[in-house]
Design a protein around this motif. Structure first.
Motif, mmCIF file in Angstrom:
data_model
loop_
_atom_site.group_PDB
_atom_site.id
_atom_site.type_symbol
_atom_site.label_atom_id
_atom_site.label_comp_id
_atom_site.label_asym_id
_atom_site.label_seq_id
_atom_site.Cartn_x
_atom_site.Cartn_y
_atom_site.Cartn_z
ATOM 1 N N MET A 1 0.841 -1.204 0.000
ATOM 2 C CA MET A 1 0.000 0.000 0.000
ATOM 3 C C MET A 1 0.876 1.255 0.000
ATOM 4 O O MET A 1 1.833 1.365 0.759
ATOM 5 C CB MET A 1 -0.899 0.021 1.248
ATOM 6 N N ILE A 2 0.525 2.197 -0.881
ATOM 7 C CA ILE A 2 1.314 3.428 -0.993
ATOM 8 C C ILE A 2 0.934 4.398 0.120
ATOM 9 O O ILE A 2 -0.238 4.704 0.318
ATOM 10 C CB ILE A 2 1.084 4.092 -2.366
ATOM 11 N N ARG A 3 1.946 4.848 0.839
ATOM 12 C CA ARG A 3 1.711 5.851 1.884
ATOM 13 C C ARG A 3 1.991 7.229 1.318
ATOM 14 O O ARG A 3 3.094 7.513 0.866
ATOM 15 C CB ARG A 3 2.628 5.592 3.080
ATOM 16 N N ARG A 4 0.971 8.067 1.322
ATOM 17 C CA ARG A 4 1.135 9.416 0.786
ATOM 18 C C ARG A 4 1.772 10.303 1.843
ATOM 19 O O ARG A 4 1.673 10.056 3.043
ATOM 20 C CB ARG A 4 -0.210 9.984 0.344
ATOM 21 N N ILE A 5 2.424 11.357 1.371
ATOM 22 C CA ILE A 5 3.033 12.300 2.304
ATOM 23 C C ILE A 5 1.939 13.143 2.947
ATOM 24 O O ILE A 5 0.862 13.316 2.382
ATOM 25 C CB ILE A 5 4.084 13.198 1.607
ATOM 26 N N GLN A 30 6.798 12.544 5.859
ATOM 27 C CA GLN A 30 6.558 11.121 5.602
ATOM 28 C C GLN A 30 7.600 10.332 6.377
ATOM 29 O O GLN A 30 8.799 10.525 6.189
ATOM 30 C CB GLN A 30 6.648 10.794 4.108
ATOM 31 N N ASP A 31 7.101 9.486 7.275
ATOM 32 C CA ASP A 31 7.992 8.776 8.198
ATOM 33 C C ASP A 31 8.780 9.813 9.003
ATOM 34 O O ASP A 31 8.200 10.671 9.636
ATOM 35 C CB ASP A 31 8.894 7.801 7.441
ATOM 36 N N LYS A 32 10.102 9.763 8.931
ATOM 37 C CA LYS A 32 10.910 10.713 9.712
ATOM 38 C C LYS A 32 11.469 11.845 8.840
ATOM 39 O O LYS A 32 12.271 12.655 9.310
ATOM 40 C CB LYS A 32 12.063 9.977 10.391
ATOM 41 N N ILE A 33 11.030 11.884 7.604
ATOM 42 C CA ILE A 33 11.527 12.925 6.691
ATOM 43 C C ILE A 33 10.570 14.108 6.710
ATOM 44 O O ILE A 33 9.346 13.942 6.608
ATOM 45 C CB ILE A 33 11.651 12.365 5.259
ATOM 46 N N ARG A 34 11.133 15.299 6.860
ATOM 47 C CA ARG A 34 10.308 16.505 6.933
ATOM 48 C C ARG A 34 10.955 17.631 6.128
ATOM 49 O O ARG A 34 12.165 17.848 6.213
ATOM 50 C CB ARG A 34 10.141 16.944 8.386
ATOM 51 N N ARG A 35 10.152 18.328 5.363
ATOM 52 C CA ARG A 35 10.594 19.523 4.647
ATOM 53 C C ARG A 35 9.500 20.583 4.797
ATOM 54 O O ARG A 35 8.309 20.269 4.785
ATOM 55 C CB ARG A 35 10.829 19.241 3.159
ATOM 56 N N GLN A 36 9.886 21.848 4.926
ATOM 57 C CA GLN A 36 8.898 22.917 5.073
ATOM 58 C C GLN A 36 9.361 24.195 4.392
ATOM 59 O O GLN A 36 10.563 24.413 4.205
ATOM 60 C CB GLN A 36 8.586 23.168 6.549
ATOM 61 N N PHE A 37 8.419 25.035 4.069
ATOM 62 C CA PHE A 37 8.753 26.291 3.393
ATOM 63 C C PHE A 37 7.667 27.325 3.666
ATOM 64 O O PHE A 37 6.530 26.988 4.005
ATOM 65 C CB PHE A 37 8.903 26.086 1.880
ATOM 66 N N SER A 38 8.043 28.599 3.527
ATOM 67 C CA SER A 38 7.088 29.688 3.764
ATOM 68 C C SER A 38 6.182 29.865 2.550
ATOM 69 O O SER A 38 6.627 29.792 1.402
ATOM 70 C CB SER A 38 7.832 30.995 4.035
ATOM 71 N N THR A 39 4.907 30.108 2.812
ATOM 72 C CA THR A 39 3.961 30.384 1.719
ATOM 73 C C THR A 39 3.999 31.849 1.299
ATOM 74 O O THR A 39 3.391 32.237 0.308
ATOM 75 C CB THR A 39 2.518 30.040 2.151
ATOM 76 N N GLY A 40 4.681 32.669 2.125
ATOM 77 C CA GLY A 40 4.751 34.097 1.828
ATOM 78 C C GLY A 40 3.616 34.912 2.425
ATOM 79 O O GLY A 40 3.540 36.116 2.235
ATOM 80 N N HIS A 41 2.730 34.256 3.183
ATOM 81 C CA HIS A 41 1.590 34.948 3.786
ATOM 82 C C HIS A 41 1.772 35.085 5.300
ATOM 83 O O HIS A 41 2.326 34.187 5.944
ATOM 84 C CB HIS A 41 0.290 34.193 3.495
ATOM 85 N N TYR A 42 1.257 36.206 5.848
ATOM 86 C CA TYR A 42 1.317 36.469 7.283
ATOM 87 C C TYR A 42 -0.105 36.714 7.803
ATOM 88 O O TYR A 42 -0.902 37.381 7.129
ATOM 89 C CB TYR A 42 2.167 37.712 7.568
#
Length: 408
Positions: A1-5, A30-42
């Motif tokens: 089964m595919i696990r989506r992020i 996903q699992d222990k991998i994490r990435r994040q970024f700003s959307t540019g909104h406040y």
């Protein structure tokens, strides 16, 4: 089964600005991998619904709606990108989605970058295909577009693939509400932006035209010109200040020649020729379209040339030099002194030439079009439709009276 992020949004409270607004971040996990970024909104704390991960619906300002639309767009693009990578059998989906979305893929084409390239190409044709003022407007609109991207996305540039209908509508509202521009000016800005987008489509940088269902704002441009009475007031007024009299003369020169600012103040001795009728004519090209045109020098225009010095060598300017900004500033002062209740600018001289001098003196519309240097008579008819209709009405009234006299 595919696990989506997991794609989530959160308000980063610790990074709040002095106004109490904190940035909205997007996080991919996903699992222990994490990435994040700003959307540019406040947003403020009271505006953020942490459960729904969107701005609260009770805050119905248009800017708030745009933020939620943008978050939906980001989510959908990430989800679709993930689906594509899963089908392709990519490894480390979180990292791959993050890198492609953040444009770490060098094949991505950026909007402002393309805008800059087109501007550089156009700049090489200054004086050949484009006037200096046209290039200035090109660059100014490019800067306005970049300001909007910073305001909405918090970034210097965005990929062409991110430009959609939401971008166009958001830009329109930004120009109207944030920049307080008039609808007609907003239309001109978006018209230039559309040209860049269409070039991107031709180059296959973008697949879908974001302007396909966009309709420009409805505008009705007021035609401002001096009536015969107002023109007489201007010509006969004795100014206490010599500089105001000089500005009046420079304005009147365009009233009796129809030259736009750029043409009037770049007019040189070589542009004055003797025509087939042995009279003096102006022979030059329109700065806006590059189309050649000829205008006979009426007596009052010749008087102004003589007043400011005899014609010198071929490269000498006919009129004393003055910036358009300073000219319009003085014209505003002149209108206040004389009592003309109109916004007087140098461009109204050209309009006065077309209307009070030509059309109201029974000069046919096709000749008016030729003297103005318009690229087609349709442009003249569009700009001066009301004046033409008024003249037609006057002529029909005269005809009606004549017919009535014959019948009596």
């Amino acid at each position: 089964m595919i696990r989506r992020i997991c794609i989530s949004f959160f308000r980063w409270k610790s990074r709040s600005n002095p106004k109490g607004e904190a940035p909205i971040y997007c996080r991919l996990t996903q699992d222990k991998i994490r990435r994040q970024f700003s959307t540019g909104h406040y947003v403020l704390a009271k505006e953020w619904d942490s459960e729904k991960q969107r701005v609260r619906s009770k805050f119905r300002q248009r800017r708030i709606d745009l933020i939620n639309e943008d978050l939906d767009m980001i989510y959908n693009k990430l989800y679709n990108l993930e689906s594509k990578l899963i089908v392709e059998g990519a490894d480390n989906i979180v990292e791959a989605v993050y890198n492609i979305y953040m444009d770490k893929d060098t094949s991505v084409n950026f909007f402002i970058q393309l805008f800059q390239k087109r501007y550089e190409v156009a700049s090489k044709m200054e004086g050949i295909k484009f006037a200096k003022y046209t290039l200035w407007k090109f660059r100014h609109i490019m800067e306005q577009t970049q300001e909007y991207i910073k305001w909405r996305y918090g970034q210097e540039d965005i990929p062409l693939l991110k430009i959609d209908t939401s971008f166009v509508l958001g830009f329109e509202e930004y120009l109207l509400l944030e920049k307080k521009l008039a609808p007609i000016t907003v239309n001109k800005v978006l018209q230039r932006v559309k040209q860049i987008i269409q070039y991107g489509i031709k180059c296959n940088y973008i697949k879908v035209d974001p302007f396909v269902e966009y309709k420009p704002l409805k505008t009705e441009k007021e035609l401002v010109f001096l009536t015969e009475e107002e023109l007489n007031m201007l010509e006969n007024y004795q100014f206490a200040q010599e500089k105001l009299g000089k500005v009046r003369d420079l304005y009147l020169f365009s009233v009796y020649t129809g030259l736009a600012y750029h043409e009037a103040f770049t007019l040189q001795r070589k542009h004055i020729i003797k025509g087939f009728d042995k009279e003096l004519w102006i022979n030059m090209k329109r700065g806006k379209t590059g189309k050649a045109f000829e205008v006979p020098l009426l007596p009052k225009a010749i008087e102004i040339i003589k007043k400011y010095g005899e014609l010198g060598n071929d490269d000498s300017y006919i009129l004393p030099r003055m910036s358009n900004q300073k000219m319009n500033s003085y014209l505003k002062e002149i209108a206040d002194i004389i009592g003309i209740k109109k916004r007087l600018t140098h461009h109204t001289a050209r309009k006065t030439f077309a209307t009070t001098i030509l059309l109201y003196n029974d000069i046919p519309i096709e000749i008016v079009s030729s003297l103005l240097g318009h690229s087609s008579i349709a442009i003249t008819q569009k700009h001066y439709a009301k004046v033409v209709n008024k003249k037609v009405s006057m002529c029909m009234e005269e005809l009606k009276n004549k017919l009535m006299q014959k019948g009596s």
